[in-house]
Design an enzyme around this catalytic site. Structure first.
Site, PDB file in Angstrom:
ATOM      1  N   LYS A 238       0.838  -1.142  -0.290  1.00 47.95           N
ATOM      2  CA  LYS A 238       0.092   0.267  -0.330  1.00 47.95           C
ATOM      3  C   LYS A 238       0.813   1.451  -0.054  1.00 47.95           C
ATOM      4  O   LYS A 238       0.440   1.803  -0.506  1.00 47.95           O
ATOM      5  CB  LYS A 238      -1.141  -0.142   1.279  1.00 47.95           C
ATOM      6  CG  LYS A 238      -1.957  -0.636   1.292  1.00 47.95           C
ATOM      7  CD  LYS A 238      -3.850  -0.814   1.302  1.00 47.95           C
ATOM      8  CE  LYS A 238      -4.283  -2.387   0.909  1.00 47.95           C
ATOM      9  NZ  LYS A 238      -5.701  -1.465   2.173  1.00 47.95           N
TER      10      LYS A 238
ATOM     11  N   LYS B 260      -3.638 -11.522  -7.112  1.00 44.93           N
ATOM     12  CA  LYS B 260      -5.098 -11.355  -5.644  1.00 44.93           C
ATOM     13  C   LYS B 260      -6.232 -10.534  -6.582  1.00 44.93           C
ATOM     14  O   LYS B 260      -5.399  -9.164  -7.420  1.00 44.93           O
ATOM     15  CB  LYS B 260      -4.826 -11.161  -4.757  1.00 44.93           C
ATOM     16  CG  LYS B 260      -4.993 -11.250  -3.622  1.00 44.93           C
ATOM     17  CD  LYS B 260      -4.916 -10.410  -2.333  1.00 44.93           C
ATOM     18  CE  LYS B 260      -5.116  -9.323  -2.116  1.00 44.93           C
ATOM     19  NZ  LYS B 260      -6.566  -8.624  -1.001  1.00 44.93           N
TER      20      LYS B 260
ATOM     21  N   LYS C 180     -10.873  -5.410  -5.017  1.00 43.48           N
ATOM     22  CA  LYS C 180     -11.661  -4.605  -4.981  1.00 43.48           C
ATOM     23  C   LYS C 180     -10.999  -3.158  -5.192  1.00 43.48           C
ATOM     24  O   LYS C 180     -11.437  -2.764  -6.183  1.00 43.48           O
ATOM     25  CB  LYS C 180     -12.871  -4.823  -3.933  1.00 43.48           C
ATOM     26  CG  LYS C 180     -11.838  -3.905  -2.570  1.00 43.48           C
ATOM     27  CD  LYS C 180     -12.931  -3.866  -1.818  1.00 43.48           C
ATOM     28  CE  LYS C 180     -13.026  -3.605  -0.127  1.00 43.48           C
ATOM     29  NZ  LYS C 180     -12.095  -4.076   0.697  1.00 43.48           N
TER      30      LYS C 180
END
Ligand code: ATP
Ligand code: LTN
Length: 326
Positions: free
Chosen positions: A108, A190, A193
């Site tokens: 992130k 992965k 969303k």
């Protein structure tokens, strides 16, 4: 049993098979607390109005997926202040070095390089506070969150060692099928969303045609054999998705499609997923039309959670030496 999902975007079928689906299975046999992790969500920039809307939509989705407020406690994290309080205390036994090593923090930080805030690094400590407040034995999550449950265990053990037995040490609860759904466009990555490529993720809110189209376009490989193999990550991912939605094993899925062509196989996976999503979408829509009911569920959920959390927090404050009168 404790788990949560962040209201940070539209949920994917990965969030469903890795997390929520398993929560529903556990609600009959365990004392379950399931939260909407809005305090975690703000570690990346959120639009306030959108965050509010996504929170209530996620509450409706929890119910639509089969969580029953009579059987488990559903609540919004920020409505129970004990999370922030215990988070602060745990900060004092968590080391900067171990937080910097977390895979999600590294990912992130790269993705949001202009906003590497303290909360982003502290994310796993708040998550540990969530879990430990409720003295959870198990934490049903997808594989990507396993590292955070492990750091939670470390913090619990460290605290217990320093201050005396206080926290139960939790374990991750991960089912094999569906624990890690990969992107349909890059099966080494992965499904997420927040992926920018809309064809990479199948959302729980996607309509039937969209679901089938996304599976039709899923990246596979040039040979035509349907089998589980590290060399065939695209096909293996589709088999995994099929198995998770059908409720069979990966091997059963492989057997079922032996000899089929890619076209038929992709259509079958798409139809299976679309069939499973339709009733959830319908129920969510119905629930969202009754905000008063949803607000009631969340209010009594927060009250329930507060009662349980307060018990642990009082114990922690006592052990640490916070003055509460003699
Ligand atoms: P973001 O892209 O915003 O980081 P995300 O899609 O990774 O979000 P989270 O809110 O971080 O979703 O995760 C919610 C739950 O869903 C967690 O238990 C996580 O392990 C699980 N999960 C997320 N993605 C997948 C996936 N692709 N396969 C299986 N489980 C998943
Ligand atoms: N980090 C989780 C969300 C989350 C969570 C938790 C999961 C916040 N608190 C406690 C399990 C237990 C995620 O889904 N990314």
């Amino acid at each position: 049993m404790y788990s949560a999902v962040q209201p940070s975007g539209n949920l994917t079928i990965g969030n469903f098979t890795g997390a929520i689906r398993n929560w529903v299975r556990m609600q009959n046999d365990f004392d379950c607390f399931y939260a909407i992790a809005d305090m975690h969500a703000i570690t990346v920039r959120q639009d306030p109005a959108l965050l509010r809307r996504r929170t209530i939509e996620l509450a409706a989705l929890y119910l639509a997926c089969g969580l029953d407020p009579e059987k488990c406690t559903l609540y919004v994290q920020s409505q129970v202040s004990a999370h922030a309080e215990l988070g602060w205390i745990l900060n004092t036994i968590a080391y900067v070095g171990e937080m910097e090593r977390m895979t999600q923090f590294k990912d992130k930080s790269q993705k949001h390089a202009d906003n590497i805030n303290m909360g982003l690094m502290d994310y796993p400590v708040l998550m540990a506070a969530d879990i430990l407040l409720y003295q959870a034995d198990y934490v049903p999550v997808g594989i990507d969150q396993k590292q955070h449950v492990e750091i939670t265990r470390d913090l619990a053990i460290r605290f217990n060692h320093r201050y005396g037995d206080t926290f139960r040490v939790p374990e991750p609860y991960i089912l094999k099928e569906g624990a890690k759904i990969m992107s349909l466009q890059d099966p080494m990555k992965k499904m997420s969303k927040s992926d920018e490529n809309l064809n990479a993720s199948v959302f729980l809110a996607d309509d039937r045609d969209t679901v089938i189209r996304k599976f039709k376009r899923a990246v596979t490989d040039s040979d035509s054999e349907i089998r589980i193999s590290d060399e065939k990550p695209g096909i293996t991912n589709l088999l995994n998705i099929y198995a998770a939605f059908k409720g069979c094993t990966l091997q059963d899925a492989e057997r079922e499609f032996q000899g089929s062509g890619y076209g038929d196989f992709k259509l079958a996976v798409g139809e299976t997923v679309a069939d499973a999503l339709a009733p959830v979408q319908e129920k969510q829509k119905r629930l969202l039309a009754d905000k008063a009911y949803l607000n009631d569920v969340l209010k009594s959920g927060a009250e329930n959670a507060f009662r349980a959390a307060r018990r642990t927090l009082s114990k922690v404050c006592r052990k640490i030496g916070f003055y509460r009168g003699e």
